[in-house]
Design a protein around this motif. Structure first.
Motif, PDB file in Angstrom:
ATOM      1  N   LYS A 235       0.777  -1.292  -0.038  1.00  0.00           N
ATOM      2  CA  LYS A 235       0.146   0.150  -0.036  1.00  0.00           C
ATOM      3  C   LYS A 235       0.738   1.287  -0.034  1.00  0.00           C
ATOM      4  O   LYS A 235       2.109   1.201   0.229  1.00  0.00           O
ATOM      5  CB  LYS A 235      -0.893   0.008   1.013  1.00  0.00           C
ATOM      6  N   ARG A 238      -3.499   4.031   0.925  1.00  0.00           N
ATOM      7  CA  ARG A 238      -4.303   2.926   0.755  1.00  0.00           C
ATOM      8  C   ARG A 238      -3.798   1.584   0.131  1.00  0.00           C
ATOM      9  O   ARG A 238      -2.734   1.758  -0.488  1.00  0.00           O
ATOM     10  CB  ARG A 238      -5.767   3.369  -0.189  1.00  0.00           C
ATOM     11  N   ILE A 240      -2.669  -0.967  -2.476  1.00  0.00           N
ATOM     12  CA  ILE A 240      -2.306  -0.910  -3.974  1.00  0.00           C
ATOM     13  C   ILE A 240      -2.569  -2.163  -4.779  1.00  0.00           C
ATOM     14  O   ILE A 240      -3.486  -2.317  -5.686  1.00  0.00           O
ATOM     15  CB  ILE A 240      -0.868  -0.608  -4.431  1.00  0.00           C
ATOM     16  N   HIS A 255      -6.020  -2.344  -6.761  1.00  0.00           N
ATOM     17  CA  HIS A 255      -7.059  -1.296  -7.103  1.00  0.00           C
ATOM     18  C   HIS A 255      -7.023  -0.724  -8.444  1.00  0.00           C
ATOM     19  O   HIS A 255      -6.576   0.351  -8.359  1.00  0.00           O
ATOM     20  CB  HIS A 255      -6.734  -0.369  -5.918  1.00  0.00           C
ATOM     21  N   ASN A 305      -3.086   5.069  -7.444  1.00  0.00           N
ATOM     22  CA  ASN A 305      -3.709   5.041  -5.772  1.00  0.00           C
ATOM     23  C   ASN A 305      -2.791   5.804  -5.097  1.00  0.00           C
ATOM     24  O   ASN A 305      -1.702   6.214  -5.473  1.00  0.00           O
ATOM     25  CB  ASN A 305      -3.671   3.385  -5.579  1.00  0.00           C
TER      26      ASN A 305
END
Length: 305
Positions: A235, A238, A240, A255, A305
């Protein structure tokens, strides 16, 4: 700590003066109203009171803000109100208290988010987010020695804008978790942990997992790992990509919007599939060649992201 300069581009280029908000309570209210937008954390409670075993209130014993992240792990927010306040040690105290009072946290989640959310709480990687307009020169060094899931986040605002600077990216190994969680039976106690999945995989599949971890770590210093009970979350702020492994394949959930990806073969839309972790795009990988083929998707997941 590092300094950041923001510039307004229109009508002409000019620097934006960043400053701390006048009262720390203002930043606390702002974060609590927008916690999921800023950090991907669902807000649960403000000024959550804690107490000792004998029932006496701890002096100043209130967790500033409490939430639960996308991996269903508890998150404590502590805000530094003056230069002499040791917000890191304060956050660690509350983290240890929360781990020892899991039933209380679960009841809070039931009250705010419902039984289904409470049944999926994951205690393998609880976190503390320390928020301040400045940290001392030794703070970052100190948390590196603690080996705990603590994020130092510096904030500043400029008019109608707010900036959050992440000063570290902690990587964590899953904490041991009992079969009975805070007085409530865990619904997933028979599932293999990520550590067990990895240990039981073939050498080739473990090499694929290791290469994914290496490749994502090289994307940037903002990448960290949270080893959770059932999967590995890679991450930034948030997730990944979430990683699972079994005896035949490595499973990635990224994501990315499946509508923006050419589907087929090992790449599928997972929006209607039940799965651990987060991410709507699923890739099932059995060989290094297949991993090389999905690295452009991993790059996109990192950048988007």
């Amino acid at each position: 700590m590092s300094d950041i300069t923001l510039f307004r581009l229109k009508p002409e280029v000019e620097p934006i003066a960043l400053q701390a908000v006048r009262l720390e309570r203002e930043i606390q209210r702002l974060i609590e109203r927008n916690m999921e937008t800023f950090f991907g954390v669902r807000f649960l409670a403000s000024e959550y009171a804690v107490s000792l075993a004998d029932g006496a209130d701890v002096q100043g014993g209130r967790i500033d803000s409490l939430g639960i992240d996308e991996n269903n792990c508890p998150v404590i927010f502590e805000y530094k109100r003056d230069v002499n306040e040791n917000v890191i040690n304060q956050g660690l105290f509350y983290l240890d208290w929360l781990i020892d009072h899991r039933a209380d946290f679960k009841l809070l989640v039931i009250e705010r988010l419902g039984r289904q959310a409470a049944d999926t709480i994951d205690w393998s990687s609880p976190a503390v987010y320390c928020i301040a307009n400045a940290f001392g020169r030794y703070d970052l060094h100190a948390i590196k020695q603690m080996n705990r899931n603590i994020r130092l986040i510096r904030y500043a605002n400029g008019g109608d804008m707010v900036m959050f600077e992440y000063l570290n990216s902690p990587s964590t190994v899953a904490l041991a978790s009992p079969a009975i969680d805070g007085g409530f039976a865990r619904s997933r106690s028979n599932d293999k942990t990520f550590a067990q999945q990895y240990a039981g995989a073939t050498d080739e599949l473990r090499e694929i997992v290791d290469e994914i971890r290496r490749y994502m770590a090289e994307r940037g210093d903002d990448v960290s790992e949270n080893e959770l009970k059932l999967y590995l979350a890679i991450k930034k702020v948030r997730n990944i990509v979430c990683v699972e492994v079994n005896r035949t394949r490595v499973i990635l959930h990224m994501h990315l919007n499946p509508d923006t990806v050419e589907l087929g073969g090992i790449v599928v839309d997972a929006r209607e599939k039940g799965h651990w972790g987060t991410g709507d795009l699923e890739c099932s990988i059995r060989t290094m060649d297949e991993l090389d083929g999905v690295k452009p998707l991993l790059d996109r997941a990192y950048l988007e992201n």
